[in-house]
Design a protein around this motif. Structure first.
Motif, PDB file in Angstrom:
ATOM      1  N   VAL A 197      -4.555   5.390  -2.728  1.00  0.00           N
ATOM      2  CA  VAL A 197      -5.405   4.273  -2.326  1.00  0.00           C
ATOM      3  C   VAL A 197      -4.673   3.487  -1.248  1.00  0.00           C
ATOM      4  N   LEU A 198      -5.472   2.773  -0.436  1.00  0.00           N
ATOM      5  CA  LEU A 198      -4.917   1.884   0.576  1.00  0.00           C
ATOM      6  C   LEU A 198      -4.871   0.481  -0.010  1.00  0.00           C
ATOM      7  N   ALA A 199      -3.643  -0.077  -0.150  1.00  0.00           N
ATOM      8  CA  ALA A 199      -3.501  -1.390  -0.785  1.00  0.00           C
ATOM      9  C   ALA A 199      -3.829  -2.505   0.197  1.00  0.00           C
ATOM     10  N   ASN A 200      -3.238  -2.483   1.373  1.00  0.00           N
ATOM     11  CA  ASN A 200      -3.512  -3.507   2.389  1.00  0.00           C
ATOM     12  C   ASN A 200      -2.955  -3.065   3.729  1.00  0.00           C
ATOM     13  N   THR A 201      -3.375  -3.741   4.772  1.00  0.00           N
ATOM     14  CA  THR A 201      -2.838  -3.503   6.111  1.00  0.00           C
ATOM     15  C   THR A 201      -2.475  -4.845   6.727  1.00  0.00           C
ATOM     16  N   LYS A 202      -1.467  -4.830   7.569  1.00  0.00           N
ATOM     17  CA  LYS A 202      -1.056  -6.042   8.274  1.00  0.00           C
ATOM     18  C   LYS A 202      -0.292  -5.652   9.526  1.00  0.00           C
ATOM     19  N   VAL A 203      -0.235  -6.590  10.465  1.00  0.00           N
ATOM     20  CA  VAL A 203       0.532  -6.379  11.691  1.00  0.00           C
ATOM     21  C   VAL A 203       1.868  -7.095  11.526  1.00  0.00           C
ATOM     22  N   VAL A 204       2.953  -6.339  11.645  1.00  0.00           N
ATOM     23  CA  VAL A 204       4.292  -6.919  11.500  1.00  0.00           C
ATOM     24  C   VAL A 204       5.173  -6.406  12.628  1.00  0.00           C
ATOM     25  N   TYR A 205       6.341  -6.996  12.775  1.00  0.00           N
ATOM     26  CA  TYR A 205       7.295  -6.525  13.762  1.00  0.00           C
ATOM     27  C   TYR A 205       7.990  -5.279  13.237  1.00  0.00           C
ATOM     28  N   VAL A 215       0.989  -1.901   9.708  1.00  0.00           N
ATOM     29  CA  VAL A 215       1.602  -1.303   8.526  1.00  0.00           C
ATOM     30  C   VAL A 215       0.528  -1.162   7.450  1.00  0.00           C
ATOM     31  N   ALA A 216       0.331   0.060   6.986  1.00  0.00           N
ATOM     32  CA  ALA A 216      -0.644   0.340   5.933  1.00  0.00           C
ATOM     33  C   ALA A 216       0.110   0.725   4.659  1.00  0.00           C
ATOM     34  N   LYS A 217      -0.107  -0.031   3.586  1.00  0.00           N
ATOM     35  CA  LYS A 217       0.561   0.257   2.322  1.00  0.00           C
ATOM     36  C   LYS A 217      -0.267   1.270   1.543  1.00  0.00           C
ATOM     37  N   LEU A 218       0.306   2.463   1.311  1.00  0.00           N
ATOM     38  CA  LEU A 218      -0.377   3.544   0.608  1.00  0.00           C
ATOM     39  C   LEU A 218       0.240   3.701  -0.776  1.00  0.00           C
ATOM     40  N   ARG A 219      -0.622   3.795  -1.788  1.00  0.00           N
ATOM     41  CA  ARG A 219      -0.163   3.910  -3.173  1.00  0.00           C
ATOM     42  C   ARG A 219      -0.635   5.228  -3.785  1.00  0.00           C
ATOM     43  N   ASN A 220       0.254   5.889  -4.503  1.00  0.00           N
ATOM     44  CA  ASN A 220      -0.112   7.035  -5.326  1.00  0.00           C
ATOM     45  C   ASN A 220      -0.200   6.549  -6.767  1.00  0.00           C
ATOM     46  N   THR A 292     -11.005   2.829   5.903  1.00  0.00           N
ATOM     47  CA  THR A 292     -11.323   2.007   7.070  1.00  0.00           C
ATOM     48  C   THR A 292     -10.983   0.560   6.732  1.00  0.00           C
ATOM     49  N   GLU A 293     -10.181  -0.076   7.577  1.00  0.00           N
ATOM     50  CA  GLU A 293      -9.692  -1.410   7.261  1.00  0.00           C
ATOM     51  C   GLU A 293      -9.663  -2.270   8.521  1.00  0.00           C
ATOM     52  N   PRO A 294     -10.157  -3.524   8.448  1.00  0.00           N
ATOM     53  CA  PRO A 294     -10.065  -4.417   9.612  1.00  0.00           C
ATOM     54  C   PRO A 294      -8.621  -4.872   9.833  1.00  0.00           C
ATOM     55  N   VAL A 295      -8.259  -5.059  11.105  1.00  0.00           N
ATOM     56  CA  VAL A 295      -6.926  -5.509  11.473  1.00  0.00           C
ATOM     57  C   VAL A 295      -7.066  -6.642  12.479  1.00  0.00           C
ATOM     58  N   ASN A 296      -6.355  -7.730  12.244  1.00  0.00           N
ATOM     59  CA  ASN A 296      -6.394  -8.862  13.167  1.00  0.00           C
ATOM     60  C   ASN A 296      -5.080  -8.910  13.961  1.00  0.00           C
TER      61      ASN A 296
END
Length: 344
Positions: A197-205, A215-220, A292-296
């Motif tokens: 599953v995709l836990a969350n996405t965020k823009v980081v350095y 960065v997309a956090k993927l969980r098994n 599919t995930e929105p990214v700001n």
């Protein structure tokens, strides 16, 4: 004028240009230290495959599993050895690792470290060997799938820097360590499919550069390890649907009930701040996952990204100027050679 010296001269010039202006792909430099210790697993009778060089065991619910390692000091001086039970986790590179960390996913029914006795420290005299013993208590109700961990053996006195660890990338600095994997099964023939599953996405350095990235956090969520994972990522502008970046990763793997941060670059062109859409397509064997995930993209991150693309563009233009200059020199040399031949 002879043509052969000219060819060799141009070849030398091209090699020099590569050394000065080329950007070699990054590689890890590895130094093999003298063996601080030798570790041998003493496999019990409930080993599923005697040919495996690690513990691969069928365990009984409610029982206590004994795990033993033979640790030998082949050196001429005494050594302190730590043997630490660890859980198998997934590094951000998409590989299964067996080192001390706190990255186990909360979806796990139980973990190897929860069931197993604490770490052991021992001192070995020169050429001395000892057997260390751990007790792993299996829950009364057992567990589904696989519990995967390991016995991490290290010399903590190698250097002070050995205690410094990059928890994000799972890299050990200046430490000699060996891990013996431990795979435990209540029902070895049980088939459990991986569940990502995709836990969350965020823009980081980025950890390795100044440029930001998604960065997309993927969980098994399943108690099963799997490999052959392919990740295809695409980033689109929400306003017009234009693709601005794409990336494909192959041959990744995940430990049971684990997670990792998959990094996706923002491409090599300037981008405005605003809303984007990230699309991920994952595949492992006949299993497929689509997200599919929105990214700001904030103004600060957009500015940092655009600054990095200007730097890359400047280097590319410098290389193009150098290549053009080399081509011009080649044409001049060939022209001089042709004219010289005609004059002769």
């Amino acid at each position: 004028m002879k043509i052969k010296p000219i060819i060799w001269g141009l070849l030398s010039l091209s090699l020099l240009a590569t050394g000065l202006f080329g950007r070699p792909s990054p590689a890890q430099a590895a130094t093999q230290p003298d063996a601080n210790f030798v570790v041998t697993p003493l496999l019990p009778k409930n080993q599923l495959n005697p040919k495996d060089g690690y513990f691969n065991l069928k365990v009984t619910p409610g029982s206590t599993q004994i795990l033993q390692l033979s640790v030998t000091n082949p050196g001429s001086s005494s050594r302190q050895i730590d043997v630490i039970p660890v859980n198998a986790t997934t590094a951000d590179t998409g590989t299964i690792v067996y080192i001390p960390s706190n990255r186990t996913d909360p979806s796990a029914q139980t973990t190897f470290t929860k069931m197993t006795s604490k770490a052991i420290s021992l001192t070995l005299a020169p050429h001395q060997g000892k057997t260390v013993t751990f007790k792993t208590k299996i829950p009364k109700n057992g567990f589904s799938g696989e519990v995967l961990g390991g016995l991490f053996v290290t010399n903590p006195q190698t250097s002070e820097a050995s205690n410094k660890r990059n928890a994000q990338n799972f890299q050990l600095a200046n430490r000699y360590a060996v891990t013996t994997a431990v795979a435990l099964w209540c029902q070895p023939n049980q088939t459990i499919p991986a569940k990502v599953v995709l836990a969350n996405t965020k823009v980081v350095y980025s950890k390795t550069d100044t440029a930001p990235m998604v960065v997309a956090k993927l969980r098994n969520l399943a108690p099963v390890a799997f490999g052959g994972l392919q990740i295809h990522a695409q980033l689109f502008e929400q306003a017009n649907g234009h693709e601005v970046a794409a990336q494909t990763l192959k041959n990744r793997s995940m430990a049971p009930n684990s997670w990792f941060d998959s990094e996706i670059g923002l491409g090599d062109k300037p981008l405005p701040a605003g809303r984007y859409t990230l699309k991920l397509k994952l595949a492992s064997g006949d299993r497929h996952w689509n997200f599919t995930e929105p990214v700001n993209l904030s103004k600060a991150h957009a500015q940092e990204h655009n600054n990095s693309t200007k730097t890359a563009t400047g280097k590319q233009q410098l290389w193009l100027w150098f290549a053009g200059g080399g081509l011009l020199i080649l044409l001049i040399i060939v022209g001089a050679y042709v004219l010289g031949r005609r004059h002769h």
